[in-house]
Every structure is written in structure tokens, then in C-alpha cells.
Design a protein around this motif. Structure first.
Motif, PDB file in Angstrom:
ATOM      1  N   TYR A 110       0.823  -1.211   0.000  1.00 48.99           N
ATOM      2  CA  TYR A 110       0.000   0.000   0.000  1.00 48.99           C
ATOM      3  C   TYR A 110       0.862   1.269   0.000  1.00 48.99           C
ATOM      4  CZ  TYR A 110      -3.855  -3.130   1.101  1.00 48.99           C
ATOM      5  OH  TYR A 110      -4.785  -4.141   1.066  1.00 48.99           O
ATOM      6  N   GLU A 111       2.135   1.126  -0.376  1.00 50.27           N
ATOM      7  CA  GLU A 111       3.040   2.274  -0.333  1.00 50.27           C
ATOM      8  C   GLU A 111       2.579   3.411  -1.254  1.00 50.27           C
ATOM      9  OE1 GLU A 111       5.445  -1.301   0.893  1.00 50.27           O
ATOM     10  OE2 GLU A 111       3.953  -0.813  -0.647  1.00 50.27           O
ATOM     11  N   ARG A 112       2.020   3.086  -2.417  1.00 51.31           N
ATOM     12  CA  ARG A 112       1.637   4.103  -3.395  1.00 51.31           C
ATOM     13  C   ARG A 112       0.181   4.549  -3.256  1.00 51.31           C
ATOM     14  NH1 ARG A 112       5.989   6.505  -5.930  1.00 51.31           N
ATOM     15  NH2 ARG A 112       7.646   4.954  -6.098  1.00 51.31           N
ATOM     16  N   LYS A 113      -0.544   3.973  -2.339  1.00 47.05           N
ATOM     17  CA  LYS A 113      -1.940   4.340  -2.152  1.00 47.05           C
ATOM     18  C   LYS A 113      -2.037   5.655  -1.363  1.00 47.05           C
ATOM     19  CE  LYS A 113      -3.694   0.654  -4.094  1.00 47.05           C
ATOM     20  NZ  LYS A 113      -4.500   0.746  -5.336  1.00 47.05           N
ATOM     21  N   PRO A 114      -3.083   6.441  -1.600  1.00 47.92           N
ATOM     22  CA  PRO A 114      -3.250   7.697  -0.847  1.00 47.92           C
ATOM     23  C   PRO A 114      -3.507   7.427   0.634  1.00 47.92           C
ATOM     24  CG  PRO A 114      -4.583   7.698  -2.852  1.00 47.92           C
ATOM     25  CD  PRO A 114      -4.090   6.295  -2.669  1.00 47.92           C
ATOM     26  N   ASP A 119     -12.857  18.225   6.683  1.00 53.78           N
ATOM     27  CA  ASP A 119     -11.459  18.520   7.021  1.00 53.78           C
ATOM     28  C   ASP A 119     -10.532  17.379   6.627  1.00 53.78           C
ATOM     29  OD1 ASP A 119     -12.523  19.977  10.146  1.00 53.78           O
ATOM     30  OD2 ASP A 119     -12.373  20.898   8.165  1.00 53.78           O
ATOM     31  N   ILE A 120     -10.602  16.952   5.382  1.00 56.04           N
ATOM     32  CA  ILE A 120      -9.750  15.847   4.938  1.00 56.04           C
ATOM     33  C   ILE A 120      -8.456  16.392   4.375  1.00 56.04           C
ATOM     34  CG2 ILE A 120     -10.785  15.795   2.631  1.00 56.04           C
ATOM     35  CD1 ILE A 120     -10.378  12.724   2.703  1.00 56.04           C
ATOM     36  N   ILE A 121      -7.371  15.725   4.686  1.00 57.85           N
ATOM     37  CA  ILE A 121      -6.073  15.978   4.067  1.00 57.85           C
ATOM     38  C   ILE A 121      -5.564  14.636   3.581  1.00 57.85           C
ATOM     39  CG2 ILE A 121      -4.872  15.825   6.298  1.00 57.85           C
ATOM     40  CD1 ILE A 121      -2.833  17.845   5.186  1.00 57.85           C
ATOM     41  N   ILE A 122      -5.115  14.579   2.336  1.00 52.78           N
ATOM     42  CA  ILE A 122      -4.808  13.301   1.720  1.00 52.78           C
ATOM     43  C   ILE A 122      -3.587  13.436   0.823  1.00 52.78           C
ATOM     44  CG2 ILE A 122      -6.417  13.765  -0.198  1.00 52.78           C
ATOM     45  CD1 ILE A 122      -7.040  10.726  -0.193  1.00 52.78           C
ATOM     46  N   THR A 123      -2.766  12.387   0.801  1.00 51.86           N
ATOM     47  CA  THR A 123      -1.604  12.349  -0.082  1.00 51.86           C
ATOM     48  C   THR A 123      -2.017  11.769  -1.434  1.00 51.86           C
ATOM     49  OG1 THR A 123      -0.912  10.134   0.581  1.00 51.86           O
ATOM     50  CG2 THR A 123      -0.123  11.976   1.918  1.00 51.86           C
ATOM     51  N   SER A 124      -1.065  11.731  -2.341  1.00 58.20           N
ATOM     52  CA  SER A 124      -1.296  11.112  -3.646  1.00 58.20           C
ATOM     53  C   SER A 124      -0.048  10.338  -4.043  1.00 58.20           C
ATOM     54  CB  SER A 124      -1.645  12.171  -4.690  1.00 58.20           C
ATOM     55  OG  SER A 124      -0.546  13.052  -4.889  1.00 58.20           O
ATOM     56  N   LYS A 125      -0.114   9.689  -5.185  1.00 64.43           N
ATOM     57  CA  LYS A 125       1.011   8.881  -5.638  1.00 64.43           C
ATOM     58  C   LYS A 125       2.251   9.723  -5.851  1.00 64.43           C
ATOM     59  CE  LYS A 125       2.305   5.604  -9.288  1.00 64.43           C
ATOM     60  NZ  LYS A 125       1.833   4.900 -10.519  1.00 64.43           N
TER      61      LYS A 125
END
Length: 223
Positions: free
Chosen positions: A86-90, A105-111
């Protein structure tokens, strides 16, 4: 002969102990004294920066703390781990809504963006160690509540997450340490008690050496 040598060694040992005791009593020979104010300040700063974490919760993919605590005006960090593949999953952090869905109030990463900064929030995904860290700064009472710390596993916004309860407490107050009275200089004309210490110590050493020599001489003549 053996008795004379033993007596000489005892006298030399007493001489060394006397000189060491006098040197310890001279001004400036005391160990440095540290007050507790700095230690309290460091402790409070650590609480403000990281908060306290108790227990751990986990699901099939993600694990993290069940509860974290911070202080008003301070900051706290939440570390969540995830499993391999799951390393590349947000990775995301949000206020909990119904079930496992985010309310706001969501904060999320991306690939392509493992680190994201958003207002008072930040999220950093360490893919090598398979864990991500969420930091909340300038905490307010409104920041308290239940959050989701998780991984977005599919394109249809299916999530694997754990519930984290955030507690925001009033900032602790620091009590001032005891006041240290200022040192006063001796009035002019006051004799320094340590002024003649080298002379007195030298006379004592000479006296002890003379006694040691006399005892040794008598012992040798008697032998």
C-alpha cells in the motif's frame, strides 16, 4: 623496618586527605547547580509538540493510536502504520462521519505527492518505513473529536482506516521556581579566610614530613 614503612604511608595518606579536604572547601569548588525551571519548560514543550499516546487500534491494513492528547495552542502528531503493497496508495486524515466515511477537514496524499501541507494540518508518508505522520498545529477546542487515519484502497473511495480520538486540554501552567538570593560582596577590609591557606597547608605538610622522618629514624635505630 616494615612498621616504619607502614607508619610513613599512613602519614602520607593523612596529608593527602587533608589537602583534598581543604581544596574542596575553597570558593568556586562546588558543582554547578541547575534549577528545575528549564526541566519543566522542556517537559511542557514536549507535551505541546507530541501529546500523549495510549493504546493502539488496528484494522486489516492500518494501525494507529486509539487516543492522542494535545494542549490548546500547541501541536500534536499522530503516527499510523500500514501493511506492505500500500506504499503508493493515498493516505488520509479526516473528521469521522458515518461509519468509515469522512465528514470534513480531509487531508490526503497522492502517488506523486507523499507530503501535503494544508493550513494547520500536514501529512507525510514515509513509504520506506510504511508509516505516515499527521501533525495538527495551533490546536483549538474545535479540533477535539473522532478522526479517521487511513489508506484509500480503491478508486471508488473505499477506505481502510482506524478511529483516533483527539483530546484537547487546557495548556498547563508553569510555576515559577524559587528565587535565588543575590550574592553580596564582602565589605572592604574584611580579611579573606583563604588568603593564608597555601602557607598553612605547606607548614602542615612540612610538619607531617618531619614527624614521618623522625619515626622512620627511630625505627631504623631500634631495628
Amino acid at each position: 623496618m616494615a612498621q616504619a614503612i607502614l607508619v610513613t604511608r599512613l602519614l602520607l595518606l593523612l596529608t593527602w586527605m587533608l589537602l583534598a579536604g581543604r581544596a574542596a572547601g575553597t570558593p568556586g569548588a562546588q558543582a554547578p547547580h541547575w534549577t528545575g525551571a528549564m526541566g519543566q519548560e522542556v517537559l511542557v514543550q514536549r507535551q505541546h509538540s507530541h501529546g500523549s499516546v495510549c493504546l493502539h487500534c488496528c484494522c486489516a491494513v492500518v494501525s494507529g493510536p486509539c487516543t492522542v492528547q494535545g494542549f490548546l495552542g500547541g501541536a500534536l502528531s499522530v503516527k499510523c502504520k500500514y501493511k506492505q503493497r500500500y506504499e503508493r496508495k493515498p493516505k488520509f486524515w479526516c473528521k469521522k462521519g458515518t461509519g468509515s466515511h469522512c465528514a470534513a477537514d480531509i487531508i490526503i496524499t497522492s502517488k506523486n505527492h507523499p507530503v501535503v501541507l494544508q493550513d494547520r494540518l500536514s501529512i507525510q508518508d514515509n513509504r520506506a518505513q510504511r508509516k505516515f505522520t499527521v501533525t495538527m498545529e495551533a490546536l483549538t477546542e474545535g479540533d477535539a473529536g473522532n478522526y479517521l487515519c487511513g489508506v484509500r484502497t480503491g478508486k471508488t473511495q473505499s477506505n481502510e482506516s482506524v478511529n483516533v480520538k483527539v483530546i484537547v486540554s487546557p495548556a498547563p501552567t508553569l510555576r515559577p521556581g524559587p528565587a535565588i538570593p543575590p550574592t553580596t560582596a564582602a565589605p572592604p577590609g574584611t580579611p579573606d579566610p583563604f588568603r593564608y591557606f597555601p602557607v598553612l597547608a605547606g607548614l602542615q605538610v612540612l610538619a607531617l614530613l618531619a614527624m614521618s622522618g623522625a619515626v622512620l629514624w627511630v625505627s631504623l635505630r631500634g631495628g
